[in-house]
Design an enzyme around this catalytic site. Structure first.
Site, PDB file in Angstrom:
ATOM      1  N   ARG A   1     -20.077   5.749  -4.515  1.00 25.27           N
ATOM      2  CA  ARG A   1     -19.308   5.991  -5.750  1.00 25.27           C
ATOM      3  C   ARG A   1     -20.122   5.549  -6.961  1.00 25.27           C
ATOM      4  O   ARG A   1     -20.129   6.211  -8.000  1.00 25.27           O
ATOM      5  CB  ARG A   1     -17.975   5.237  -5.709  1.00 25.27           C
ATOM      6  CG  ARG A   1     -17.013   5.810  -4.702  1.00 25.27           C
ATOM      7  CD  ARG A   1     -15.587   5.385  -5.002  1.00 25.27           C
ATOM      8  NE  ARG A   1     -14.712   5.672  -3.881  1.00 25.27           N
ATOM      9  CZ  ARG A   1     -13.410   5.471  -3.887  1.00 25.27           C
ATOM     10  NH1 ARG A   1     -12.826   4.962  -4.956  1.00 25.27           N
ATOM     11  NH2 ARG A   1     -12.666   5.744  -2.836  1.00 25.27           N
TER      12      ARG A   1
ATOM     13  N   LYS B   1     -11.423   1.035  -8.708  1.00 24.05           N
ATOM     14  CA  LYS B   1     -10.700  -0.007  -9.452  1.00 24.05           C
ATOM     15  C   LYS B   1     -11.103  -1.407  -9.027  1.00 24.05           C
ATOM     16  O   LYS B   1     -10.636  -2.373  -9.600  1.00 24.05           O
ATOM     17  CB  LYS B   1      -9.200   0.174  -9.247  1.00 24.05           C
ATOM     18  CG  LYS B   1      -8.598   1.278 -10.089  1.00 24.05           C
ATOM     19  CD  LYS B   1      -7.088   1.174 -10.037  1.00 24.05           C
ATOM     20  CE  LYS B   1      -6.419   2.149 -10.969  1.00 24.05           C
ATOM     21  NZ  LYS B   1      -4.987   2.230 -10.648  1.00 24.05           N
TER      22      LYS B   1
ATOM     23  N   SER C   1       0.832  -1.201   0.000  1.00 24.39           N
ATOM     24  CA  SER C   1       0.000   0.000   0.000  1.00 24.39           C
ATOM     25  C   SER C   1       0.867   1.252   0.000  1.00 24.39           C
ATOM     26  O   SER C   1       1.916   1.286   0.636  1.00 24.39           O
ATOM     27  CB  SER C   1      -0.894   0.012   1.233  1.00 24.39           C
ATOM     28  OG  SER C   1      -1.582   1.234   1.300  1.00 24.39           O
TER      29      SER C   1
ATOM     30  N   LYS D   1      -4.812  -6.499   2.757  1.00 25.51           N
ATOM     31  CA  LYS D   1      -4.662  -5.321   1.888  1.00 25.51           C
ATOM     32  C   LYS D   1      -6.024  -4.927   1.280  1.00 25.51           C
ATOM     33  O   LYS D   1      -6.368  -3.748   1.164  1.00 25.51           O
ATOM     34  CB  LYS D   1      -3.635  -5.612   0.785  1.00 25.51           C
ATOM     35  CG  LYS D   1      -3.585  -4.590  -0.363  1.00 25.51           C
ATOM     36  CD  LYS D   1      -3.110  -3.252   0.116  1.00 25.51           C
ATOM     37  CE  LYS D   1      -3.004  -2.118  -0.866  1.00 25.51           C
ATOM     38  NZ  LYS D   1      -3.449  -2.195  -2.209  1.00 25.51           N
TER      39      LYS D   1
ATOM     40  N   GLU E   1     -10.242   2.347   3.398  1.00 25.42           N
ATOM     41  CA  GLU E   1      -9.841   3.597   2.717  1.00 25.42           C
ATOM     42  C   GLU E   1     -11.046   4.229   1.999  1.00 25.42           C
ATOM     43  O   GLU E   1     -11.236   5.448   2.049  1.00 25.42           O
ATOM     44  CB  GLU E   1      -8.721   3.257   1.730  1.00 25.42           C
ATOM     45  CG  GLU E   1      -8.163   4.421   0.965  1.00 25.42           C
ATOM     46  CD  GLU E   1      -7.117   3.933  -0.056  1.00 25.42           C
ATOM     47  OE1 GLU E   1      -6.186   3.195   0.325  1.00 25.42           O
ATOM     48  OE2 GLU E   1      -7.257   4.277  -1.231  1.00 25.42           O
TER      49      GLU E   1
ATOM     50  N   HIS F   1      -7.996  -3.259   3.933  1.00 25.47           N
ATOM     51  CA  HIS F   1      -7.388  -1.929   4.079  1.00 25.47           C
ATOM     52  C   HIS F   1      -7.980  -0.975   3.030  1.00 25.47           C
ATOM     53  O   HIS F   1      -8.363   0.150   3.335  1.00 25.47           O
ATOM     54  CB  HIS F   1      -5.866  -2.049   3.914  1.00 25.47           C
ATOM     55  CG  HIS F   1      -5.169  -0.776   3.545  1.00 25.47           C
ATOM     56  ND1 HIS F   1      -5.224  -0.249   2.267  1.00 25.47           N
ATOM     57  CD2 HIS F   1      -4.430   0.082   4.270  1.00 25.47           C
ATOM     58  CE1 HIS F   1      -4.545   0.883   2.235  1.00 25.47           C
ATOM     59  NE2 HIS F   1      -4.049   1.104   3.434  1.00 25.47           N
ATOM     60  N   ASN F   2      -8.059  -1.439   1.793  1.00 25.48           N
ATOM     61  CA  ASN F   2      -8.605  -0.591   0.728  1.00 25.48           C
ATOM     62  C   ASN F   2     -10.079  -0.283   0.972  1.00 25.48           C
ATOM     63  O   ASN F   2     -10.540   0.826   0.701  1.00 25.48           O
ATOM     64  CB  ASN F   2      -8.447  -1.266  -0.636  1.00 25.48           C
ATOM     65  CG  ASN F   2      -7.034  -1.124  -1.169  1.00 25.48           C
ATOM     66  OD1 ASN F   2      -6.096  -0.954  -0.403  1.00 25.48           O
ATOM     67  ND2 ASN F   2      -6.875  -1.210  -2.472  1.00 25.48           N
TER      68      ASN F   2
HETATM   69  P1  NBP Z   1       0.397  -2.407 -14.599  1.00 23.20           P
HETATM   70  O1  NBP Z   1      -0.675  -2.970 -13.742  1.00 23.20           O
HETATM   71  O2  NBP Z   1       0.050  -1.277 -15.502  1.00 23.20           O
HETATM   72  O3  NBP Z   1       1.042  -3.583 -15.462  1.00 23.20           O
HETATM   73  C1  NBP Z   1       2.046  -3.297 -16.415  1.00 23.20           C
HETATM   74  C2  NBP Z   1       3.142  -4.329 -16.348  1.00 23.20           C
HETATM   75  O4  NBP Z   1       2.598  -5.639 -16.562  1.00 23.20           O
HETATM   76  C3  NBP Z   1       4.178  -4.118 -17.432  1.00 23.20           C
HETATM   77  O5  NBP Z   1       5.446  -4.418 -16.889  1.00 23.20           O
HETATM   78  C4  NBP Z   1       3.753  -5.126 -18.484  1.00 23.20           C
HETATM   79  O6  NBP Z   1       4.807  -5.525 -19.346  1.00 23.20           O
HETATM   80  C5  NBP Z   1       3.354  -6.265 -17.614  1.00 23.20           C
HETATM   81  N1  NBP Z   1       2.539  -7.306 -18.264  1.00 23.20           N
HETATM   82  C6  NBP Z   1       1.282  -7.281 -18.741  1.00 23.20           C
HETATM   83 BR1  NBP Z   1       0.217  -5.816 -18.787  1.00 23.20          BR
HETATM   84  N2  NBP Z   1       0.876  -8.446 -19.243  1.00 23.20           N
HETATM   85  C7  NBP Z   1       1.927  -9.256 -19.092  1.00 23.20           C
HETATM   86  C8  NBP Z   1       2.139 -10.612 -19.429  1.00 23.20           C
HETATM   87  N3  NBP Z   1       1.177 -11.344 -19.970  1.00 23.20           N
HETATM   88  N4  NBP Z   1       3.348 -11.142 -19.156  1.00 23.20           N
HETATM   89  C9  NBP Z   1       4.325 -10.412 -18.598  1.00 23.20           C
HETATM   90  N5  NBP Z   1       4.180  -9.120 -18.244  1.00 23.20           N
HETATM   91  C10 NBP Z   1       2.997  -8.551 -18.488  1.00 23.20           C
HETATM   92  O7  NBP Z   1       1.660  -1.959 -13.691  1.00 23.20           O
HETATM   93  P2  NBP Z   1       1.668  -1.118 -12.333  1.00 23.20           P
HETATM   94  O8  NBP Z   1       0.727   0.035 -12.418  1.00 23.20           O
HETATM   95  O9  NBP Z   1       3.080  -0.880 -12.007  1.00 23.20           O
HETATM   96  O10 NBP Z   1       1.031  -2.123 -11.272  1.00 23.20           O
HETATM   97  C11 NBP Z   1       1.609  -3.383 -10.971  1.00 23.20           C
HETATM   98  C12 NBP Z   1       0.745  -4.056  -9.906  1.00 23.20           C
HETATM   99  O11 NBP Z   1       0.716  -3.201  -8.744  1.00 23.20           O
HETATM  100  C13 NBP Z   1      -0.727  -4.242 -10.305  1.00 23.20           C
HETATM  101  O12 NBP Z   1      -1.228  -5.410  -9.710  1.00 23.20           O
HETATM  102  C14 NBP Z   1      -1.425  -3.046  -9.720  1.00 23.20           C
HETATM  103  O13 NBP Z   1      -2.792  -3.282  -9.423  1.00 23.20           O
HETATM  104  C15 NBP Z   1      -0.634  -2.851  -8.464  1.00 23.20           C
HETATM  105  N6  NBP Z   1      -0.650  -1.454  -8.040  1.00 23.20           N
HETATM  106  C16 NBP Z   1      -0.643  -1.187  -6.770  1.00 23.20           C
HETATM  107  C17 NBP Z   1      -0.666   0.102  -6.347  1.00 23.20           C
HETATM  108  C18 NBP Z   1      -0.622   0.352  -4.919  1.00 23.20           C
HETATM  109  O14 NBP Z   1      -0.850   1.451  -4.470  1.00 23.20           O
HETATM  110  N7  NBP Z   1      -0.322  -0.658  -4.157  1.00 23.20           N
HETATM  111  C19 NBP Z   1      -0.678   1.177  -7.211  1.00 23.20           C
HETATM  112  C20 NBP Z   1      -0.669   0.897  -8.503  1.00 23.20           C
HETATM  113  C21 NBP Z   1      -0.662  -0.433  -8.906  1.00 23.20           C
HETATM  114  P3  NBP Z   1       5.082  -4.696 -20.701  1.00 23.20           P
HETATM  115  O15 NBP Z   1       5.852  -3.479 -20.296  1.00 23.20           O
HETATM  116  O16 NBP Z   1       5.893  -5.628 -21.521  1.00 23.20           O
HETATM  117  O17 NBP Z   1       3.762  -4.366 -21.302  1.00 23.20           O
END
Ligand code: NBP
Length: 483
Positions: free
Chosen positions: A292, A265, A132, A187, A194, A190-191
Site C-alpha cells: 500500500r 488508517k 469489527s 482486533k 485483513e 485481525h486487521n
Molecule cells: P469518529 O472517530 O469520527 O469520532 C467522532 C466522535 O468523537 C463524535 O461523537 C465526536 O463528538 C467525538 N469526539 C471527538 Br472527535 N473528540 C472528542 C472529545 N474530546 N470529547 C468527547 N467526544 C469527542 O467516530 P466513528 O467513525 O463513529 O468511530 C468511533 C470509533 O470507532 C473510532 O475509534 C473509530 O476508529 C472506530 N471505528 C471502527 C470501525 C470498525 O469497523 N470497527 C469503523 C469505523 C470506526 P462531536 O460530535 O461532539 O464532535
C-alpha cells in the site's frame, strides 16, 4: 411516585459507529442512554431512529451516569487517541466502584493496557473491545472481541453477545478474549490479516489481468466461481461485485478508472510494529502494508521509474491459459493460509508474553460472521485448534498441510511466472519464502552469525556444543568460548 426507568447501558460518542451500536442495543430490547459531546448528534439519532427502541436522552455526562442502573456500563465510541482519555478523565469522578467503562473504538492496545491499569487502581473496570464489521456490522451484528477483567465480562458479556453477529450454527461472534488489552490486540491482528487477505486478492487480480488476459467482467465470473471453492469468503464475494461494476461516466469497468493508490488508517502498521517488537515473522502482513505504501509513492517517482527502469521480462505466452488461472487460485489459497498462520502465530507469541491465554479456536470462531475476513477457512482453522490441540504452526494441521502439498507446484509456478513477467506479487512470493524458510534444514542465518561475530564480536552458538563462542578474526583466528 413511580421509580425512574434506568438504562442498561450508556453510549457516549454518537457518530456513525456509536449511533449504530446504540441502535443495535435498543433493537435488542435494551434501554440505552445516549450522550454526545455536541447534543445535535443525540437529537438527530432520536429524531431519525427514536422509535427503534427505548432510549434515554442525556445532555451531560452527569446525566448519562445518573440514568444508568448499577454497576454502570458506559460505552465510549469517540475518536481513538486523546479524545478517549479526555472522556475517561471526565467520567471517572462521576462513577462508583465496579462500574464499567468500555472503549469500543480502534484504540492501540498499549493505550488500553495503560487505561485498564489506571482505572483498576480506582476500583473501576475498563474494557477495551475490538469491534469489527464497520458501520453495517455495528448496526446489524459485528464481530466483538472484548478484553478487560473476567469479572467485567460477567456483566457485559450477555449484552455484547446479544448484539453480535451470529455464526451459521447460531453461536455469537463475541467471547471474552483475555485481560487488559487482549481484545484490542486481537482486533489489531485481525486487521493485519485483513490487509494480507486483500493484498493476495489484488495480486491474483493483477496476474489474471496481465498474464491470463482476463477483462474485469470475465474476472468477476472467475472470482464468483472461486467463491464456490475453499476460498469462499466475504472478500472474494465482494471482489466479484467490484470487478463487474461499470463506471456510469465513461462506460469502462469502474476498477479501471479508480486511482491505484491504496489508503490505510494505521492498524496494519501497528500490527507490523508489534510483530517486529515481539520478533514475529508476519511477512504477509508486512508486505501488504508496504505494498500500500509503494502504491502511494509520489506519482512523479512512479512515472520516472516507468520511463527509465528496465523491465527485463520475457514474452507473455500464457494468455487464456485455463491451467494458469487454476494455478493462481491455488497460489492465492496457499498465500492466504500463510497470512493466517503468521497472524495466529503472532497471537500465540503475544499470549505468552502478556499472559493472555488466548484461545485460537475461539478467536477463529469470532471471525466467522460480522467481520470483513469472514470465510469458510475459519471453520477449518477452528478444527485445527479444537479441544486444546495446539499445532506449533497452523500449516502443520493435517488438513492444511495436505492441501498445500497438493497446491505447492501451482504456487511455485505462479511465483516464477510473476517474477519472469515483471509483475509484483509480494505476498505470493514472500509467503512461499516463509514456507520454504520454515522447512529448510539449514538457514543462511549461520553465515549471518559469522558476519556479526566478525565485525561486532556478537558471538555465535555451535551445533555441536552448548554455550556461546567468538572467533578471534583479526588475530590467530582461534575460537574462544564466551559463556
Ligand atoms: P469518529 O472517530 O469520527 O469520532 C467522532 C466522535 O468523537 C463524535 O461523537 C465526536 O463528538 C467525538 N469526539 C471527538 Br472527535 N473528540 C472528542 C472529545 N474530546 N470529547 C468527547 N467526544 C469527542 O467516530 P466513528 O467513525 O463513529 O468511530 C468511533 C470509533 O470507532 C473510532 O475509534 C473509530 O476508529 C472506530 N471505528 C471502527 C470501525 C470498525 O469497523 N470497527 C469503523 C469505523 C470506526 P462531536 O460530535 O461532539 O464532535
Amino acid at each position: 411516585m413511580a421509580e425512574e426507568k434506568k438504562a442498561q447501558i450508556g453510549v457516549t460518542g454518537l457518530a456513525v459507529m456509536g449511533a449504530n451500536l446504540a441502535r443495535n442495543l435498543a433493537r435488542h430490547g435494551h434501554t440505552v442512554a445516549l450522550h454526545n459531546r455536541s447534543v445535535e448528534k443525540t437529537d438527530a439519532l432520536l429524531a431519525e431512529h427514536g422509535d427503534e427502541g427505548d432510549f434515554i436522552r442525556t445532555e451531560t455526562l452527569q446525566e448519562l451516569v445518573d440514568s444508568l442502573e448499577k454497576p454502570r456500563r458506559i460505552l465510549i465510541m469517540v475518536k481513538a487517541g486523546a479524545p478517549v482519555d479526555a472522556v475517561i478523565d471526565q467520567l471517572v469522578p462521576l462513577l462508583d466502584a465496579d462500574d464499567i467503562i468500555i472503549d469500543g473504538g480502534n484504540s492501540h492496545f498499549p493505550d488500553t493496557i495503560r487505561r485498564e491499569s489506571a482505572l483498576a487502581e480506582k476500583g473501576l473496570h475498563f474494557v477495551g473491545v475490538g469491534v469489527s464489521g464497520g458501520e453495517e456490522g455495528a448496526l446489524n451484528g459485528p464481530s466483538i472481541m472484548p478484553g478487560g477483567s473476567a469479572k467485567s465480562y460477567e456483566s457485559l458479556g450477555p449484552l455484547l453477545e446479544d448484539i453480535s453477529a451470529k455464526a451459521d450454527d447460531g453461536t455469537p461472534c463475541c467471547a471474552w478474549i483475555g485481560t487488559d488489552g487482549a481484545g484490542h490486540f486481537v482486533k489489531m491482528v485481525h486487521n493485519g490479516i485483513e490487509y494480507a487477505d486483500m493484498q493476495v486478492i489484488g495480486e491474483a487480480y493483477e496476474l489474471l489481468r496481465d498474464v491470463a488476459g482476463l477483462e474485469p467482467a470475465e474476472q468477476s465470473k472467475t472470482f464468483a466461481d472461486w467463491n464456490q471453492t475453499e476460498l469462499s469468503s466475504y472478500l472474494i464475494e465482494i471482489t466479484a461485485e467490484v470487478l463487474k461494476q461499470v463506471d456510469a461516466k465513461t462506460g469502462k469497468p469502474l476498477v479501471d478508472v479508480v486511482v491505484d493508490a491504496a489508503g490505510m488508517k494505521g492498524t496494519g502498521t501497528w500490527t507490523v510494529m508489534s510483530a517486529l517488537e515481539q520478533g514475529s515473522a508476519v511477512t504477509a502482513i508486512a508486505e501488504s502494508v508496504f505494498a500500500r505504501a509503494l502504491s502511494s509513492t509520489e506519482r512523479e517517482t512512479r512515472l520516472e521509474a516507468q520511463e527509465t527502469l528496465a523491465a527485463g521480462v520475457r514474452e507473455n505466452d500464457t494468455v487464456g491459459d485455463e491451467a494458469f488461472i487454476e494455478d493462481v487460485r491455488r497460489a492465492l489459497y496457499c498465500s492466504k493460509l500463510v497470512a493466517y498462520a503468521q497472524g495466529l502465530d503472532m497471537l500465540r507469541t503475544a499470549s505468552e508474553e502478556h499472559g493472555w491465554d488466548l484461545k485460537l479456536d475461539v478467536i477463529a470462531s469470532l471471525w466467522r460472521a460480522g467481520c470483513i475476513i469472514r470465510a469458510e477457512l475459519l471453520q477449518d482453522i477452528m478444527a485445527a485448534y479444537k479441544d486444546g490441540a495446539s499445532p506449533r504452526n497452523l500449516l502443520f494441521a493435517p488438513a492444511f498441510r495436505d492441501v498445500i502439498e497438493e497446491y505447492l507446484p501451482s504456487w511455485r509456478r505462479v511465483v516464477v511466472e510473476a517474477t519472469e513477467r515483471g509483475i509484483p506479487a509480494p505476498v505470493f512470493s514472500s509467503s512461499l519464502a516463509y514456507y520454504d524458510g520454515l522447512r529448510r534444514p539449514r538457514l543462511n542465518a549461520a553465515l549471518t552469525q559469522g558476519l556479526r561475530d566478525y565485525f561486532g564480536a556478537h558471538t555465535y552458538g555451535r551445533i555441536d556444543a552448548e554455550g556461546t563462542f567468538h572467533t578471534l578474526w583479526s588475530g590467530d583466528r582461534s575460537e574462544v568460548q564466551t559463556s
